[in-house]
Design a protein around this motif. Structure first.
Motif, mmCIF file in Angstrom:
data_model
loop_
_atom_site.group_PDB
_atom_site.id
_atom_site.type_symbol
_atom_site.label_atom_id
_atom_site.label_comp_id
_atom_site.label_asym_id
_atom_site.label_seq_id
_atom_site.Cartn_x
_atom_site.Cartn_y
_atom_site.Cartn_z
ATOM 1 N N ALA A 137 6.618 -11.615 37.921
ATOM 2 C CA ALA A 137 7.060 -12.765 38.727
ATOM 3 C C ALA A 137 8.571 -12.902 38.827
ATOM 4 O O ALA A 137 9.059 -13.819 39.495
ATOM 5 C CB ALA A 137 6.472 -14.043 38.133
ATOM 6 N N LYS A 138 9.291 -11.994 38.220
ATOM 7 C CA LYS A 138 10.749 -12.108 38.128
ATOM 8 C C LYS A 138 11.424 -12.317 39.486
ATOM 9 O O LYS A 138 12.365 -13.096 39.596
ATOM 10 C CB LYS A 138 11.323 -10.874 37.433
ATOM 11 C CG LYS A 138 12.808 -10.954 37.164
ATOM 12 C CD LYS A 138 13.300 -9.790 36.348
ATOM 13 C CE LYS A 138 13.456 -8.592 37.238
ATOM 14 N NZ LYS A 138 14.100 -7.458 36.621
ATOM 15 N N LYS A 150 3.548 -11.614 28.918
ATOM 16 C CA LYS A 150 4.851 -10.998 29.249
ATOM 17 C C LYS A 150 4.823 -10.193 30.538
ATOM 18 O O LYS A 150 5.784 -10.219 31.308
ATOM 19 C CB LYS A 150 5.313 -10.120 28.086
ATOM 20 C CG LYS A 150 5.767 -10.915 26.897
ATOM 21 C CD LYS A 150 6.222 -10.020 25.773
ATOM 22 C CE LYS A 150 6.550 -10.893 24.562
ATOM 23 N NZ LYS A 150 6.888 -10.108 23.405
ATOM 24 N N ILE A 185 5.098 -12.541 33.459
ATOM 25 C CA ILE A 185 6.469 -13.061 33.557
ATOM 26 C C ILE A 185 7.368 -12.008 34.195
ATOM 27 O O ILE A 185 8.176 -12.305 35.075
ATOM 28 C CB ILE A 185 6.982 -13.498 32.165
ATOM 29 C CG1 ILE A 185 6.220 -14.742 31.693
ATOM 30 C CG2 ILE A 185 8.491 -13.767 32.209
ATOM 31 C CD1 ILE A 185 6.496 -15.146 30.262
ATOM 32 N N ARG A 186 7.224 -10.783 33.765
ATOM 33 C CA ARG A 186 8.031 -9.684 34.315
ATOM 34 C C ARG A 186 7.705 -9.467 35.790
ATOM 35 O O ARG A 186 8.599 -9.279 36.617
ATOM 36 C CB ARG A 186 7.780 -8.409 33.507
ATOM 37 C CG ARG A 186 8.850 -7.369 33.727
ATOM 38 C CD ARG A 186 8.658 -6.185 32.818
ATOM 39 N NE ARG A 186 8.051 -5.141 33.628
ATOM 40 C CZ ARG A 186 7.070 -4.358 33.248
ATOM 41 N NH1 ARG A 186 6.549 -4.459 32.061
ATOM 42 N NH2 ARG A 186 6.606 -3.441 34.050
ATOM 43 N N ALA A 219 4.989 -21.789 33.050
ATOM 44 C CA ALA A 219 5.002 -20.364 33.384
ATOM 45 C C ALA A 219 5.593 -19.504 32.271
ATOM 46 O O ALA A 219 5.258 -18.325 32.156
ATOM 47 C CB ALA A 219 5.757 -20.135 34.686
ATOM 48 N N ASP A 220 6.437 -20.099 31.445
ATOM 49 C CA ASP A 220 7.016 -19.332 30.333
ATOM 50 C C ASP A 220 5.960 -18.965 29.282
ATOM 51 O O ASP A 220 6.202 -18.130 28.414
ATOM 52 C CB ASP A 220 8.163 -20.112 29.680
ATOM 53 C CG ASP A 220 7.728 -21.454 29.120
ATOM 54 O OD1 ASP A 220 6.849 -22.111 29.718
ATOM 55 O OD2 ASP A 220 8.280 -21.855 28.079
ATOM 56 N N LYS A 221 4.774 -19.544 29.383
ATOM 57 C CA LYS A 221 3.693 -19.248 28.438
ATOM 58 C C LYS A 221 2.750 -18.156 28.961
ATOM 59 O O LYS A 221 1.784 -17.796 28.297
ATOM 60 C CB LYS A 221 2.906 -20.518 28.124
ATOM 61 C CG LYS A 221 3.724 -21.543 27.352
ATOM 62 C CD LYS A 221 2.911 -22.791 27.077
ATOM 63 C CE LYS A 221 3.642 -23.764 26.202
ATOM 64 N NZ LYS A 221 4.693 -24.499 26.846
ATOM 65 N N LEU A 222 3.030 -17.637 30.145
ATOM 66 C CA LEU A 222 2.233 -16.554 30.700
ATOM 67 C C LEU A 222 2.411 -15.288 29.859
ATOM 68 O O LEU A 222 3.426 -15.125 29.179
ATOM 69 C CB LEU A 222 2.665 -16.251 32.139
ATOM 70 C CG LEU A 222 2.274 -17.255 33.202
ATOM 71 C CD1 LEU A 222 3.045 -16.976 34.485
ATOM 72 C CD2 LEU A 222 0.781 -17.193 33.456
ATOM 73 N N ILE A 245 1.077 -14.482 41.652
ATOM 74 C CA ILE A 245 2.009 -13.509 41.072
ATOM 75 C C ILE A 245 1.560 -12.100 41.448
ATOM 76 O O ILE A 245 2.356 -11.275 41.891
ATOM 77 C CB ILE A 245 2.117 -13.682 39.543
ATOM 78 C CG1 ILE A 245 2.857 -14.980 39.210
ATOM 79 C CG2 ILE A 245 2.829 -12.474 38.915
ATOM 80 C CD1 ILE A 245 2.812 -15.356 37.733
#
Length: 190
Positions: A151-152, A145, A148-149, A140-143, A118
């Motif tokens: 890796a968008k 914030k 996550i942003r 990956a949703d548990k990364l 990422i």
């Protein structure tokens, strides 16, 4: 050579001989075979059976590599993805935009490697076999914030490879996993 390694090497050679006939259904088949070859090289050196291939924006192979945690000496950071990215970043310091690059991995990246990929801003990461116990892409949703942003605009997906290749990638990883986990746990205080 260990009988299991020989069996897998024979299976890979057999799949390689007729790979062209499967490319319409499985466009990542050839590159997935290369990741498995790298993973098998890792096992033969006494490392975890994970391999990677980095493809450039024009579809050419830029680098190949495999896990080197235990050989040539213990380095906890030498996961296959790290080996390839370290070498790429050392050689190609001028490359700032990785959005056109694709990293193919024989196994779903772990949390450490996913964070690195990422941060490196690789456009696409494809993995052959899922790793339910250690992989992070399916979680990956548990990364955090910010990851996550970040890796968008990146893509993290399972490769389009045949079930045969997926099975072999998983088998390679499990060839020496118990032995290596024992080695790793011996490094920890009791």
């Amino acid at each position: 050579m260990n009988n299991n390694i020989k069996k897998i090497r024979d299976e890979l050679e057999q799949l390689q001989t007729n790979v062209d006939g499967r490319l319409d259904d499985y466009p990542d088949e050839q590159i997935s075979l290369y990741t498995c070859e790298e993973a098998l090289n890792a096992v033969m050196e006494g490392n975890y059976g994970v391999g990677c291939v980095l493809m450039g924006p024009s579809g050419d192979i830029v680098l190949r590599g495999h896990n080197q945690v235990f050989h040539p000496y213990f380095r906890s950071d030498r996961h296959a993805e790290m080996v390839v990215m370290d070498k790429f970043e050392d050689i190609h310091q001028e490359v700032l935009d990785m959005s056109g690059y694709v990293l193919h991995c024989s196994l779903e990246p772990c949390p450490m490697c996913l964070a690195r990929l990422i941060s490196a801003r690789i456009g696409t990461v494809k993995y052959v076999a899922s790793d339910i116990d250690g992989g992070m892409m399916h979680q990956a949703d548990k990364l955090p914030k910010n990851f996550i942003r970040l890796a968008k605009n990146q893509s993290f997906v399972q490769s389009q490879s045949s079930p045969d290749i997926q099975k072999i990638a998983s088998e390679i990883f499990f060839l020496n996993i118990n032995e290596l986990r024992d080695k790793l746990f011996k490094r920890l205080p009791v």
